[in-house]
Design an enzyme around this catalytic site. Structure first.
Site, PDB file in Angstrom:
ATOM      1  N   LYS A 111      46.840  74.404   3.619  1.00  0.00           N
ATOM      2  CA  LYS A 111      47.716  73.970   4.717  1.00  0.00           C
ATOM      3  C   LYS A 111      48.259  75.155   5.507  1.00  0.00           C
ATOM      4  O   LYS A 111      48.312  75.117   6.729  1.00  0.00           O
ATOM      5  CB  LYS A 111      48.917  73.214   4.139  1.00  0.00           C
ATOM      6  CG  LYS A 111      48.799  71.734   4.266  1.00  0.00           C
ATOM      7  CD  LYS A 111      49.982  70.979   3.696  1.00  0.00           C
ATOM      8  CE  LYS A 111      50.769  71.686   2.641  1.00  0.00           C
ATOM      9  NZ  LYS A 111      52.216  71.689   2.903  1.00  0.00           N
ATOM     10  N   ARG A 125      58.255  65.136   1.837  1.00  0.00           N
ATOM     11  CA  ARG A 125      57.859  65.496   0.481  1.00  0.00           C
ATOM     12  C   ARG A 125      58.075  64.332  -0.484  1.00  0.00           C
ATOM     13  O   ARG A 125      57.708  64.418  -1.639  1.00  0.00           O
ATOM     14  CB  ARG A 125      58.708  66.656  -0.048  1.00  0.00           C
ATOM     15  CG  ARG A 125      58.343  68.020   0.467  1.00  0.00           C
ATOM     16  CD  ARG A 125      57.217  68.647  -0.330  1.00  0.00           C
ATOM     17  NE  ARG A 125      57.447  69.990  -0.824  1.00  0.00           N
ATOM     18  CZ  ARG A 125      57.398  71.116  -0.109  1.00  0.00           C
ATOM     19  NH1 ARG A 125      57.164  71.071   1.174  1.00  0.00           N
ATOM     20  NH2 ARG A 125      57.580  72.284  -0.675  1.00  0.00           N
TER      21      ARG A 125
HETATM   22  P1  AMP Z   1      57.155  75.419   0.939  1.00  0.00           P
HETATM   23  O1  AMP Z   1      57.025  76.686   1.716  1.00  0.00           O
HETATM   24  O2  AMP Z   1      56.748  74.198   1.712  1.00  0.00           O
HETATM   25  O3  AMP Z   1      56.495  75.489  -0.409  1.00  0.00           O
HETATM   26  O4  AMP Z   1      58.724  75.223   0.648  1.00  0.00           O
HETATM   27  C1  AMP Z   1      59.481  76.194  -0.045  1.00  0.00           C
HETATM   28  C2  AMP Z   1      60.706  75.538  -0.670  1.00  0.00           C
HETATM   29  O5  AMP Z   1      61.544  74.982   0.355  1.00  0.00           O
HETATM   30  C3  AMP Z   1      60.401  74.378  -1.589  1.00  0.00           C
HETATM   31  O6  AMP Z   1      60.092  74.799  -2.900  1.00  0.00           O
HETATM   32  C4  AMP Z   1      61.701  73.595  -1.536  1.00  0.00           C
HETATM   33  O7  AMP Z   1      62.690  74.200  -2.328  1.00  0.00           O
HETATM   34  C5  AMP Z   1      62.105  73.748  -0.084  1.00  0.00           C
HETATM   35  N1  AMP Z   1      61.538  72.646   0.740  1.00  0.00           N
HETATM   36  C6  AMP Z   1      60.580  72.752   1.716  1.00  0.00           C
HETATM   37  N2  AMP Z   1      60.315  71.559   2.281  1.00  0.00           N
HETATM   38  C7  AMP Z   1      61.124  70.656   1.647  1.00  0.00           C
HETATM   39  C8  AMP Z   1      61.321  69.256   1.761  1.00  0.00           C
HETATM   40  N3  AMP Z   1      60.629  68.504   2.641  1.00  0.00           N
HETATM   41  N4  AMP Z   1      62.239  68.667   0.942  1.00  0.00           N
HETATM   42  C9  AMP Z   1      62.944  69.395   0.070  1.00  0.00           C
HETATM   43  N5  AMP Z   1      62.804  70.722  -0.114  1.00  0.00           N
HETATM   44  C10 AMP Z   1      61.907  71.363   0.666  1.00  0.00           C
END
Ligand code: AMP
Length: 231
Positions: free
Chosen positions: A14, A89
């Protein structure tokens, strides 16, 4: 307005595809993970709160996440839509998104899932190696060292980090995959899901995503765009 949701497990690609799609479709790439990292960096109230969850690998509570996302979507560059990455999510977030977009007389046009089998995800994520001396990062598939097991830059041995071992990755993935399956199911039930085989080379995955985006588009302008640049 065009709202496209990009779905995929960690390691599905992604992060590689989202900026390419954003460029080709002329839409902003809105990644909640990036928004949180920026907020943490700025030291804003949201950042201070979110950091407590992110550090432990937990999801940030929906109340915080949703507010941050909707503030971002209210920015002028998102007036004609966005590519959403990392949101929704869970089912609650998917419902909130539907309601918030309906308030703007809009809706999710298509949910694009980059599908990669779990064994392949583990292989990709566990393919990361770092050098003992300076932590230079390599990947068995995307960025291998010139000489196996040795750092190109300082010739020190390559080692694997504790949390990049297959067992740890499998445990982390299991939690994330069950939530992802729910969200995938949500969009499938609504006839909005398009699944793409993510095992193919990057350019082929991009082409498939653009074709699927064009095929599932709800707005004429966007369909034309996607076809015009889809290659
Ligand atoms: P990512 O870069 O998408 O892996 O996001 C990094 C971190 O941000 C995740 O591990 C969550 O702690 C937080 N996070 C990102 N998107 C969401 C979401 N839609 N809902 C809740 N937490 C999120």
């Amino acid at each position: 307005m065009t709202f496209l949701v990009l779905l995929g497990a960690p390691g599905a690609g992604k992060g590689t595809q989202a900026p390419i799609l954003a460029d080709r479709l002329g839409l902003p790439h809105v990644a909640t993970g990036d928004l949180f990292r920026a907020a943490v960096h700025e030291g804003s109230a949201i950042g201070i709160e979110a950091r407590r969850y992110m550090e432990r690998g937990h999801l940030v509570p929906d109340s915080i996440t949703v507010k941050m996302l909707l503030d971002r979507l209210a920015q002028p560059d998102a007036a004609s839509g966005a590519i959403l990455d990392g949101f929704p999510r869970n089912l609650a977030q998917a419902d909130i998104l539907a309601t918030a977009l309906a308030d703007r007389d809009s809706a999710v046009d298509v949910a694009l899932e980059i599908e990669v089998p779990e064994a392949e995800l583990v292989r990709r994520l566990s393919g990361r190696w770092i050098c003992r001396a300076n932590g230079h990062v390599y990947n068995e598939t995307s960025h291998p060292p010139r000489v196996a097991g040795r750092c190109d830059l300082d010739d020190s041995p390559l080692i694997q980090r504790e949390d990049d071992r297959s067992e740890t990755i499998a445990a982390r993935l299991a939690t994330q995959l069950s939530a992802l399956r729910e969200v995938v199911g949500y969009y499938r039930e609504r006839g909005l899901l398009r699944s793409i085989d993510g095992r193919r080379p990057v350019v082929e995955v991009t082409a498939a995503l653009l074709a699927a985006a064009g095929g599932g588009a709800g707005t004429g302008a966007w369909s034309a765009d996607a076809r015009g640049t889809g290659g």
